[in-house]
Design an enzyme around this catalytic site. Structure first.
Site, PDB file in Angstrom:
ATOM      1  N   ASN A  19       0.854  -1.186   0.000  1.00  0.00           N
ATOM      2  CA  ASN A  19       0.000   0.000   0.000  1.00  0.00           C
ATOM      3  C   ASN A  19       0.899   1.247   0.000  1.00  0.00           C
ATOM      4  O   ASN A  19       1.551   1.554   1.007  1.00  0.00           O
ATOM      5  CB  ASN A  19      -0.902  -0.054   1.245  1.00  0.00           C
ATOM      6  CG  ASN A  19      -1.858   1.103   1.324  1.00  0.00           C
ATOM      7  OD1 ASN A  19      -1.506   2.224   0.992  1.00  0.00           O
ATOM      8  ND2 ASN A  19      -3.060   0.841   1.803  1.00  0.00           N
ATOM      9  N   ASP A  75      -1.211  -3.771  10.036  1.00  0.00           N
ATOM     10  CA  ASP A  75      -2.554  -4.147   9.617  1.00  0.00           C
ATOM     11  C   ASP A  75      -3.527  -3.226  10.335  1.00  0.00           C
ATOM     12  O   ASP A  75      -3.398  -2.977  11.538  1.00  0.00           O
ATOM     13  CB  ASP A  75      -2.869  -5.610   9.915  1.00  0.00           C
ATOM     14  CG  ASP A  75      -4.017  -6.095   9.037  1.00  0.00           C
ATOM     15  OD1 ASP A  75      -3.836  -6.181   7.804  1.00  0.00           O
ATOM     16  OD2 ASP A  75      -5.119  -6.348   9.567  1.00  0.00           O
ATOM     17  N   THR A  76      -4.458  -2.701   9.559  1.00  0.00           N
ATOM     18  CA  THR A  76      -5.360  -1.672  10.072  1.00  0.00           C
ATOM     19  C   THR A  76      -6.791  -2.047   9.786  1.00  0.00           C
ATOM     20  O   THR A  76      -7.093  -2.599   8.729  1.00  0.00           O
ATOM     21  CB  THR A  76      -5.015  -0.321   9.392  1.00  0.00           C
ATOM     22  OG1 THR A  76      -3.702   0.067   9.804  1.00  0.00           O
ATOM     23  CG2 THR A  76      -5.992   0.764   9.788  1.00  0.00           C
ATOM     24  N   GLY A 124      -8.188   5.492   1.555  1.00  0.00           N
ATOM     25  CA  GLY A 124      -9.116   4.576   2.218  1.00  0.00           C
ATOM     26  C   GLY A 124     -10.363   5.281   2.728  1.00  0.00           C
ATOM     27  O   GLY A 124     -11.060   5.993   1.987  1.00  0.00           O
ATOM     28  N   HIS A 153      -4.151   6.411  14.281  1.00  0.00           N
ATOM     29  CA  HIS A 153      -3.837   5.034  14.674  1.00  0.00           C
ATOM     30  C   HIS A 153      -2.410   4.650  14.244  1.00  0.00           C
ATOM     31  O   HIS A 153      -1.628   4.164  15.032  1.00  0.00           O
ATOM     32  CB  HIS A 153      -4.872   4.116  13.997  1.00  0.00           C
ATOM     33  CG  HIS A 153      -5.102   4.458  12.543  1.00  0.00           C
ATOM     34  ND1 HIS A 153      -5.614   5.664  12.142  1.00  0.00           N
ATOM     35  CD2 HIS A 153      -4.823   3.788  11.397  1.00  0.00           C
ATOM     36  CE1 HIS A 153      -5.661   5.702  10.825  1.00  0.00           C
ATOM     37  NE2 HIS A 153      -5.178   4.585  10.347  1.00  0.00           N
TER      38      HIS A 153
HETATM   39  P1  ITT Z   1      -0.970  -3.999   3.024  1.00  0.00           P
HETATM   40  O1  ITT Z   1      -1.635  -5.186   3.660  1.00  0.00           O
HETATM   41  O2  ITT Z   1      -0.204  -4.340   1.799  1.00  0.00           O
HETATM   42  O3  ITT Z   1      -0.163  -3.209   4.023  1.00  0.00           O
HETATM   43  P2  ITT Z   1      -3.708  -3.035   2.739  1.00  0.00           P
HETATM   44  O4  ITT Z   1      -4.309  -1.865   2.005  1.00  0.00           O
HETATM   45  O5  ITT Z   1      -4.247  -4.403   2.427  1.00  0.00           O
HETATM   46  O6  ITT Z   1      -2.133  -2.978   2.524  1.00  0.00           O
HETATM   47  P3  ITT Z   1      -4.704  -3.187   5.474  1.00  0.00           P
HETATM   48  O7  ITT Z   1      -5.249  -4.536   5.277  1.00  0.00           O
HETATM   49  O8  ITT Z   1      -3.952  -2.898   6.727  1.00  0.00           O
HETATM   50  O9  ITT Z   1      -3.778  -2.742   4.279  1.00  0.00           O
HETATM   51  O10 ITT Z   1      -5.822  -2.058   5.432  1.00  0.00           O
HETATM   52  C1  ITT Z   1      -7.130  -2.336   5.173  1.00  0.00           C
HETATM   53  C2  ITT Z   1      -7.824  -1.166   4.570  1.00  0.00           C
HETATM   54  O11 ITT Z   1      -8.133  -0.235   5.606  1.00  0.00           O
HETATM   55  C3  ITT Z   1      -7.060  -0.361   3.532  1.00  0.00           C
HETATM   56  O12 ITT Z   1      -7.125  -0.953   2.277  1.00  0.00           O
HETATM   57  C4  ITT Z   1      -7.803   0.954   3.590  1.00  0.00           C
HETATM   58  O13 ITT Z   1      -9.003   0.877   2.870  1.00  0.00           O
HETATM   59  C5  ITT Z   1      -8.135   1.051   5.075  1.00  0.00           C
HETATM   60  N1  ITT Z   1      -7.127   1.860   5.787  1.00  0.00           N
HETATM   61  C6  ITT Z   1      -5.958   1.443   6.329  1.00  0.00           C
HETATM   62  N2  ITT Z   1      -5.318   2.476   6.892  1.00  0.00           N
HETATM   63  C7  ITT Z   1      -6.085   3.564   6.700  1.00  0.00           C
HETATM   64  C8  ITT Z   1      -5.972   4.926   7.021  1.00  0.00           C
HETATM   65  O14 ITT Z   1      -4.906   5.402   7.651  1.00  0.00           O
HETATM   66  N3  ITT Z   1      -6.954   5.755   6.665  1.00  0.00           N
HETATM   67  C9  ITT Z   1      -8.045   5.303   6.010  1.00  0.00           C
HETATM   68  N4  ITT Z   1      -8.238   4.042   5.647  1.00  0.00           N
HETATM   69  C10 ITT Z   1      -7.262   3.163   5.982  1.00  0.00           C
END
Ligand code: ITT
Length: 193
Positions: free
Chosen positions: A10, A69-70, A150, A177
């Site tokens: 990402n 992971d978020t 996101g 976060h």
């Molecule tokens: P990686 O696993 O490759 O790091 P990802 O986009 O799949 O990338 P996550 O599973 O951690 O990452 O994140 C899930 C989703 O949550 C991400 O695709 C965004 O839509 C949202 N997200 C994560 N961080 C965010 C942020 O700081 N602000 C807004 N949305 C966020």
């Protein structure tokens, strides 16, 4: 200066993490180390996914690394999208599709409270450590702002008048976060020096 590989595909997260670390450390992306990897993310918890992503890259490279992971947890939706935040509107969906889906699901619902939770798994000199950052807030009625990524256009942190997408990066990183989890990781690393 420490060098850490950030196990993410990402590019928005990568930019934020580099803004947060500044000159304190060198953050290498997967393309910097010429690793083209589809990192698995199949666990049922945010922490499980953070560990899985970091371990995957560590096993491939042996380099000090970390993963983030978020999840966005919305109270009225029973904590969804949570661990399913990336693909909430379906396989191959865009950030915009996910935002539209949660706005639709929250139509007519008064309780719009939500939080972002970020778990970072660091693997440093072969040892694992976990750091968590959380920010509470609410889902706005409409999208607003073009910064960030996101769910940022619909998330307004508590005590703020702007969504994350309306804020300059330094403001989001100071409250977010990810910013909070990263500060914990930086403090942990500085105590090891
Ligand atoms: P990686 O696993 O490759 O790091 P990802 O986009 O799949 O990338 P996550 O599973 O951690 O990452 O994140 C899930 C989703 O949550 C991400 O695709 C965004 O839509 C949202 N997200 C994560 N961080 C965010 C942020 O700081 N602000 C807004 N949305 C966020």
């Amino acid at each position: 200066m420490d060098t850490l590989v950030f196990a993410t595909n990402n590019k928005h997260k990568l930019r934020e993490v580099r803004e947060i670390t500044g000159t304190l450390m060198s953050i290498k992306s997967l393309s910097d180390i010429e690793l083209d990897a589809d990192i698995p993310e199949t666990q049922e918890t945010i922490e499980g996914n953070a560990r899985q992503k970091a371990r995957f890259i560590y096993e491939k490279t042996g380099m000090d690394c970390f993963a983030d992971d978020t999840g966005l947890e919305i109270a009225a939706l029973g904590g969804r999208p949570g661990v399913y935040s990336a693909r909430y509107a379906g396989e191959g969906c865009s950030f915009a599709d996910n935002v539209i889906k949660i706005l639709e699901e929250l139509q007519g619902i008064e309780d719009r409270s939500a939080c972002f939770r970020c778990v970072i798994c660091l693997i440093y000199k072969g040892q694992e450590a976990i750091f968590e950052g959380r920010v509470d807030g609410e889902i706005t009625l409409d999208q607003s702002g073009a910064e960030g990524f996101g769910y940022d256009p619909v998330f307004r942190p508590e005590k703020q008048s702007q969504t994350f997408a309306e804020m300059p990066a330094y403001l989001k990183n100071g409250l977010s976060h990810r910013g909070r989890a990263m500060q914990k990781m930086l403090q942990f690393l500085s105590q090891l020096q």
